[in-house]
Design a protein around this motif. Structure first.
Motif, PDB file in Angstrom:
ATOM      1  N   VAL A 174       0.847  -1.206   0.000  1.00  0.00           N
ATOM      2  CA  VAL A 174       0.000   0.000   0.000  1.00  0.00           C
ATOM      3  C   VAL A 174       0.878   1.251   0.000  1.00  0.00           C
ATOM      4  O   VAL A 174       0.602   2.216  -0.713  1.00  0.00           O
ATOM      5  CB  VAL A 174      -0.954  -0.009   1.218  1.00  0.00           C
ATOM      6  N   LYS A 175       1.952   1.243   0.789  1.00  0.00           N
ATOM      7  CA  LYS A 175       2.866   2.393   0.813  1.00  0.00           C
ATOM      8  C   LYS A 175       3.471   2.624  -0.566  1.00  0.00           C
ATOM      9  O   LYS A 175       3.568   3.756  -1.051  1.00  0.00           O
ATOM     10  CB  LYS A 175       3.984   2.135   1.828  1.00  0.00           C
ATOM     11  N   GLN A 176       3.858   1.533  -1.210  1.00  0.00           N
ATOM     12  CA  GLN A 176       4.476   1.614  -2.542  1.00  0.00           C
ATOM     13  C   GLN A 176       3.500   2.189  -3.561  1.00  0.00           C
ATOM     14  O   GLN A 176       3.859   3.073  -4.355  1.00  0.00           O
ATOM     15  CB  GLN A 176       4.897   0.202  -2.954  1.00  0.00           C
ATOM     16  N   VAL A 177       2.262   1.715  -3.533  1.00  0.00           N
ATOM     17  CA  VAL A 177       1.237   2.166  -4.485  1.00  0.00           C
ATOM     18  C   VAL A 177       0.852   3.621  -4.223  1.00  0.00           C
ATOM     19  O   VAL A 177       0.654   4.402  -5.160  1.00  0.00           O
ATOM     20  CB  VAL A 177       0.000   1.252  -4.406  1.00  0.00           C
ATOM     21  N   ALA A 178       0.751   3.979  -2.941  1.00  0.00           N
ATOM     22  CA  ALA A 178       0.375   5.354  -2.588  1.00  0.00           C
ATOM     23  C   ALA A 178       1.386   6.354  -3.135  1.00  0.00           C
ATOM     24  O   ALA A 178       1.024   7.414  -3.665  1.00  0.00           O
ATOM     25  CB  ALA A 178       0.259   5.480  -1.074  1.00  0.00           C
ATOM     26  N   GLN A 179       2.668   6.018  -3.018  1.00  0.00           N
ATOM     27  CA  GLN A 179       3.716   6.898  -3.548  1.00  0.00           C
ATOM     28  C   GLN A 179       3.639   6.982  -5.066  1.00  0.00           C
ATOM     29  O   GLN A 179       3.793   8.060  -5.654  1.00  0.00           O
ATOM     30  CB  GLN A 179       5.087   6.381  -3.121  1.00  0.00           C
ATOM     31  N   LYS A 180       3.397   5.858  -5.699  1.00  0.00           N
ATOM     32  CA  LYS A 180       3.319   5.821  -7.163  1.00  0.00           C
ATOM     33  C   LYS A 180       2.148   6.662  -7.681  1.00  0.00           C
ATOM     34  O   LYS A 180       2.292   7.400  -8.655  1.00  0.00           O
ATOM     35  CB  LYS A 180       3.174   4.367  -7.628  1.00  0.00           C
ATOM     36  N   ALA A 181       0.991   6.534  -7.021  1.00  0.00           N
ATOM     37  CA  ALA A 181      -0.227   7.201  -7.505  1.00  0.00           C
ATOM     38  C   ALA A 181      -0.385   8.614  -6.949  1.00  0.00           C
ATOM     39  O   ALA A 181      -1.220   9.381  -7.448  1.00  0.00           O
ATOM     40  CB  ALA A 181      -1.450   6.364  -7.132  1.00  0.00           C
ATOM     41  N   GLY A 182       0.376   8.939  -5.896  1.00  0.00           N
ATOM     42  CA  GLY A 182       0.242  10.264  -5.299  1.00  0.00           C
ATOM     43  C   GLY A 182      -1.051  10.436  -4.527  1.00  0.00           C
ATOM     44  O   GLY A 182      -1.642  11.519  -4.515  1.00  0.00           O
ATOM     45  N   VAL A 183      -1.504   9.359  -3.888  1.00  0.00           N
ATOM     46  CA  VAL A 183      -2.728   9.415  -3.061  1.00  0.00           C
ATOM     47  C   VAL A 183      -2.377   8.914  -1.660  1.00  0.00           C
ATOM     48  O   VAL A 183      -1.304   8.364  -1.426  1.00  0.00           O
ATOM     49  CB  VAL A 183      -3.858   8.549  -3.658  1.00  0.00           C
ATOM     50  N   SER A 184      -3.300   9.103  -0.726  1.00  0.00           N
ATOM     51  CA  SER A 184      -3.028   8.693   0.652  1.00  0.00           C
ATOM     52  C   SER A 184      -3.163   7.178   0.808  1.00  0.00           C
ATOM     53  O   SER A 184      -3.927   6.531   0.091  1.00  0.00           O
ATOM     54  CB  SER A 184      -3.991   9.388   1.616  1.00  0.00           C
TER      55      SER A 184
END
Length: 589
Positions: free
Chosen positions: A399-409
């Motif tokens: 989830v941390k990895q995806v959040a950084q990639k997408a720029g969402v919380s």
């Protein structure tokens, strides 16, 4: 087939705890042993083995059986093969009856014919400069050609046919093995002509079929043996006989083509197999499960190859493999890459292969413009569906990895996952909790329990058997194995209980599903003192009838929707009347 005495001897002398312990790590608890089920994915053990009863049962997925069915399912072998495995385990010889010996002789002859054909093709290769140069130009040396038995079929209609006929092989046998083809007009000619030939071996190294490739632009480019008594598509894997010989770390690389497999083997990477011109199948996955725990899949980089990878991953996931995906740079195939870059470079790709989740997340990025808000929403929704299947700790990392990639919380992604899980839980089958294991158990349909109860009552008392057989016959049962057991109980009802049960046990042993249900019926507890037995019998039959009516109702409703979509008004009205009749029958059951 084996005698009842042989089967009993094999079961009696192979303790189920010892056999299961070869596959499952068991822990002794009370009178039984428990472990993680080998038939479905679970974290908390729900697989129970009884030394007293010599049976196993999983309270998570419902699997049950004895020592023979366990070997059949875990090794993916037939009943005779399982009996032989267990017989060899305890060092006893199994005598085959005459019918079995005749059948074995037929198969041995078919294998021998294929060997002769393979030798014929192999000896042809060096006689044709173009065919031999094809492999030399692709960097395949003589040692590898010999190892894989690679050959050539000359451009003629009767070369192989005449060669094998001169050795006493009948045309019927050639047709049966797919080595020749019969035209509509009745003429018989060689299947493989003007093609380089790749013999296909089973896991024991026996020649079961052939694959042929043209050297020009003729169609079809590849031609495989048809379905034969020895060769079935989607069952075998090319190169498996070599890959399992020295595979100490129980890892295999799956590639698409013959040449990918051959080239990697020549470069010293021998734990490689190839699919035989088909997408990876469940049968191939089960076959691999006997020999490996980890699978690295490396299919072509084109769209078809990527789609095949995704399908293959789902099949492998069901078998609980440790899965990774190897991606060859610049869209090259493994054969091209290892020739250009060498063994060490390819092994580096193997070491850097992506775990299943990483690969799926990477694929979710395809076509996504992260400057486009709508695309980001689409990406997050797709990724949330992937992450919803993970355990909490693993999910948190991604989830941390995806959040950084997408720029969402992170919280917005977690909330999306929670919504997905809510919907999933609503659609799941009703479950129950087993207090001993804390596992979610499938609540089986009422008709299954009804059928088991009827069969149990037939075993308990001859009077109950008479009542039940007057009310219901084998065709009224829904579960096929219950029909078999019904017949066996009726056939052996005149025998003493122990002898009858032994006969049924032996007959059921040939089919793992039948064994499973036979054990479930024997283990079923029916408290007769608390109920009116005849009423219980009628209640069970009612559940069976109700299920059949509900299935008929679903079928009619489906037909109505089809008719309405096609504007077939009269047909729809007739079906609606049938539906009303069935609904009345259901309410009256």
């Amino acid at each position: 087939m084996f005698s009842e005495e042989v089967i009993q001897k094999v079961k009696e002398q192979n303790d189920i705890i010892d056999v299961v312990s070869d596959v499952v790590r068991l822990k002794h608890t009370g009178r039984n042993y428990i472990g993680v089920c080998p038939f479905h994915h679970e974290k908390t053990p729900s697989f129970t083995v009884s030394r007293d009863k010599q049976i196993y049962k999983c309270f998570g997925c419902g699997e049950a059986g004895n020592v023979i069915s366990f070997v059949m399912k875990t090794k993916n072998v037939t009943f005779p093969e399982a009996v032989k495995v267990l017989a060899e385990r305890i060092g006893i010889d199994i005598e085959e009856n005459n019918d079995k010996k005749i059948e074995r002789a037929k198969f041995d002859k078919m294998y021998n014919i294929n060997v002769e054909a393979a030798r014929f093709f192999y000896n042809n290769l060096r006689k044709d400069e173009k065919a031999y140069s094809y492999f030399k130009n692709r960097g395949i040396n003589d040692s590898t050609l010999k190892k894989f038995g690679i050959g050539f079929a000359f451009d003629g209609w009767h070369n192989l046919r005449n060669y094998l006929k001169a050795k006493g092989v009948k045309e019927e046998e050639l047709l049966n093995l797919g080595l020749v083809v019969k035209s509509p007009k009745g003429s018989i000619y060689d299947r493989f002509r003007n093609r380089v030939i790749f013999p296909v071996f089973d896991y024991n190294g026996k020649v079961i079929g052939f694959g042929g490739r043209v050297l020009d632009d003729s169609k079809p480019k590849y031609l495989n043996s048809p379905e034969t008594p020895l060769f079935r598509k989607g069952i075998h894997l090319y190169g498996l006989n070599f890959a399992i010989k020295t595979n100490m770390d129980r890892t295999v690389i799956i590639v698409e083509g013959y040449m990918d497999c051959i080239s990697l083997h020549q470069h010293g990477i021998t734990n490689v197999v190839a699919t035989l011109g088909t997408a990876l199948t469940e049968y191939q996955a089960k076959l691999l499960k006997r020999y490996v725990d980890k699978v690295i899949i490396s299919f072509d980089a084109d769209v078809a190859g990527q789609n095949a990878t995704l399908r293959g991953l789902e099949i492998l996931k069901k078998e609980n493999f440790d899965i990774k995906v190897l991606q060859v740079p610049q869209g090259k195939d493994p054969d091209e890459y290892i020739k250009a870059n060498g063994k060490e470079a390819f092994l580096k790709l193997v070491n850097n292969a992506l775990p299943l989740i990483d690969y799926r997340l990477k694929k979710a990025e395809d076509g996504i413009n992260f400057l486009n808000k709508e695309m980001i929403i689409k990406y997050v929704n797709n990724v949330a569906n992937i992450l919803a299947t993970l355990q909490p700790i693993e999910r948190e990392v991604y989830v941390k990895q995806v959040a950084q990639k997408a720029g969402v919380s992170e919280e917005s992604i977690l909330e999306t996952i929670r919504e997905i899980n809510k919907k999933t839980s609503k659609n799941e089958e009703k479950t129950n909790i087993n207090v001993d294991f804390g596992q979610k158990l499938y609540l089986e349909p009422a008709y299954v329990k009804g059928e088991r109860t009827l069969l149990k009552l037939m075993l308990k008392d001859k009077e109950f058997l008479k009542i039940i057989t007057n009310l219901i016959n084998r065709e009224d049962f829904i579960v096929e194995s219950h029909r078999t057991i019904y017949d066996l109980i009726v056939n052996y009802h005149h025998l003493p209980d122990d002898e009858r049960n032994s006969k049924i046990d032996t007959k059921c042993a040939e089919n793992s599903e039948c064994t499973k249900e036979w054990i479930n019926i024997q283990e079923l507890q029916v408290k007769l003192g608390e109920y009116d037995v005849e009423r219980m019998i009628h209640d069970c039959i009612r559940e069976i009838k109700k299920f059949k009516l509900e299935e008929s109702k679903k079928e009619i409703m489906s037909k109505i929707r089809i008719c309405e979509s096609k504007g077939l008004v009269e047909e729809s009205m007739d079906l609606a009347q049938q539906l009303i009749t069935i609904q009345k029958e259901i309410s009256n059951v």
